[in-house]
Design an enzyme around this catalytic site. Structure first.
Site, PDB file in Angstrom:
ATOM      1  N   TYR A 236       0.857  -1.186   0.000  1.00  0.00           N
ATOM      2  CA  TYR A 236       0.000   0.000   0.000  1.00  0.00           C
ATOM      3  C   TYR A 236       0.890   1.232   0.000  1.00  0.00           C
ATOM      4  CZ  TYR A 236      -2.739   3.854   1.838  1.00  0.00           C
ATOM      5  OH  TYR A 236      -3.324   5.097   2.004  1.00  0.00           O
TER       6      TYR A 236
ATOM      7  N   GLU B   8      -3.800   7.313  -3.670  1.00  0.00           N
ATOM      8  CA  GLU B   8      -3.309   6.070  -3.092  1.00  0.00           C
ATOM      9  C   GLU B   8      -3.400   4.924  -4.090  1.00  0.00           C
ATOM     10  OE1 GLU B   8      -5.755   5.324   0.349  1.00  0.00           O
ATOM     11  OE2 GLU B   8      -7.125   4.069  -0.777  1.00  0.00           O
TER      12      GLU B   8
END
Length: 403
Positions: free
Chosen positions: A123, A211
């Site tokens: 991530y 993101e």
């Protein structure tokens, strides 16, 4: 394993209710921005019919992932992302996904994407840390899952690096975040490069969040953005003309579209307690109390100051239109807004129903609150004098209705 990238859509490591208006890009739109900036993304094509899905899959080559393009997280679990390894499967999954109702969103388009073998998921993201008053870059080796749960349950699994916007993200900061997260050394340089690119996009494009979850790692140690989130500050769209044009292409949730027509600040959430208040802070406080008493908010709805009866009625119409709502709480503090006007609006709105769809609890305080409480029809609503009592009663109603 094949790529089925499906991160949550907004504020993954922060509360999901925005503190400012923002435009959300769809996955395919965000990926186009990321790819233009040099971040690796899978081959993909947008499709809006079964024939287009098959044609795209044939162009890309099987297997492919067919991914619903709607603004919700958890698409995979909800059946909005499926793999296809042949023409027959492509036809089948396209027929299943196109037109489906996915958490209240009608799926009109899908992204047909190259399915990539991967061995690990990471991530990476950048958002604003309002507590610190600085942007923060984040990296975790716990990609591919609900990063909010990771942030809540194992915050140490997310490495954070605050950035001074006057100087931007230095290369050493990106490397530090990557190493602090425990990313393997052979991947560190590439992941740090992606993180710096994300930060630059966040800064250059007036983003509130960017993101990638997951950032896939292949057997050959290549990294690929399997999903993409990019939200833009609405107030900056005048200088992001190319992104502003993308907004016209988006298909919002019907309720959010209706909220725009009514002029409400509204965000649909995943719970069953409808919330209406006047003022963002008051609504946020109500959300927190609903959570405190064991409920789950269904929405954020701010009717603003000076609300008249018609506006209140429109707010009720919106919340009752959400089929997930089991009970509604009004939290009104009268300053400019008068309690008696709100009470008239509630009575007028509820008077339109032969039977009240769901229990409604009202808390009135401030200007003309006492007059408002006297006006309210207690055969239609439950009136509580304190916010705590109102929220607690609403949560109880929602639990009873849900059974």
């Amino acid at each position: 394993m094949a790529v089925l990238g499906d991160s949550d859509t907004t504020n993954s490591c922060t509360r999901k209710v925005p503190s400012e208006s923002k435009m959300r890009l769809h996955e395919y739109q965000a990926k186009s921005v990321f790819a233009e900036a040099g971040i690796p993304t899978p081959d993909a094509e947008l499709a809006s019919s079964v024939d287009e899905v098959v044609e795209a899959a044939e162009d890309i080559g099987y297997p492919v992932a067919v991914k619903a393009q709607v603004h919700v997280g958890g698409r995979g679990k909800a059946g909005g992302i499926k793999l296809a390894e042949s023409r027959e499967e492509a036809e089948q999954v396209a027929d299943e996904i196109l037109g489906m109702d996915l958490k209240g969103y009608h799926v009109e388009r899908v992204l047909v994407e190259e399915a990539v073998n991967f061995v690990n998921e990471l991530y990476v993201g950048v958002t604003m840390d309002r507590g610190e008053g600085k942007p923060v870059a984040m990296v975790s080796t716990k990609g591919g899952v609900d990063i909010e749960s990771v942030a809540e349950e194992t915050p140490e699994a997310i490495a954070r690096e605050h950035v001074d916007p006057a100087f931007g993200m230095h290369p050493y900061q990106a490397r530090k975040a990557v190493y602090d997260a425990g990313v393997p050394r052979e991947l560190a340089s590439d992941v740090a490069s992606v993180l710096r690119t994300l930060y630059q996009l966040w800064d250059d494009r007036d983003a509130s969040e960017v993101e990638i979850n997951p950032l896939m790692v292949t057997e050959d140690d290549e990294i690929i953005a399997a999903d993409a989130v990019m939200n833009i500050d609405d107030d900056a769209l005048f200088r992001q003309s190319d992104l502003a044009e993308m907004e016209e292409e988006t298909y919002e949730d019907d309720l959010e579209r209706k909220a725009g027509e009514y002029g409400f600040d509204y965000v649909r959430l995943s719970g069953n307690v409808g919330i209406i208040g006047n003022g963002a802070g008051l609504v946020m406080t109500t959300l927190d109390l609903v959570d405190y008493y064991g409920g789950e908010p269904a929405n954020f709805l701010d009717i603003g100051g000076g609300a008249k009866a018609e506006r209140v009625a429109n707010a009720l119409d919106m919340v009752f239109s959400d089929e997930n709502v089991d009970a509604v709480v009004f939290n009104i503090f009268g300053g400019i807004t008068r309690g008696d006007e709100v009470a008239k609006g509630i009575n007028d709105a509820l008077g339109q129903f032969d039977e009240i769809p769901k229990p409604v609890v009202v808390r009135l305080a401030g200007t003309n609150a006492e007059e408002g409480r006297e006006i309210l029809n207690d055969e239609l609503v439950t009136v509580e004098e304190t916010l705590e009592d109102a929220v607690q009663r609403t949560v109880e109603y929602s639990e009873e209705e849900a059974q």
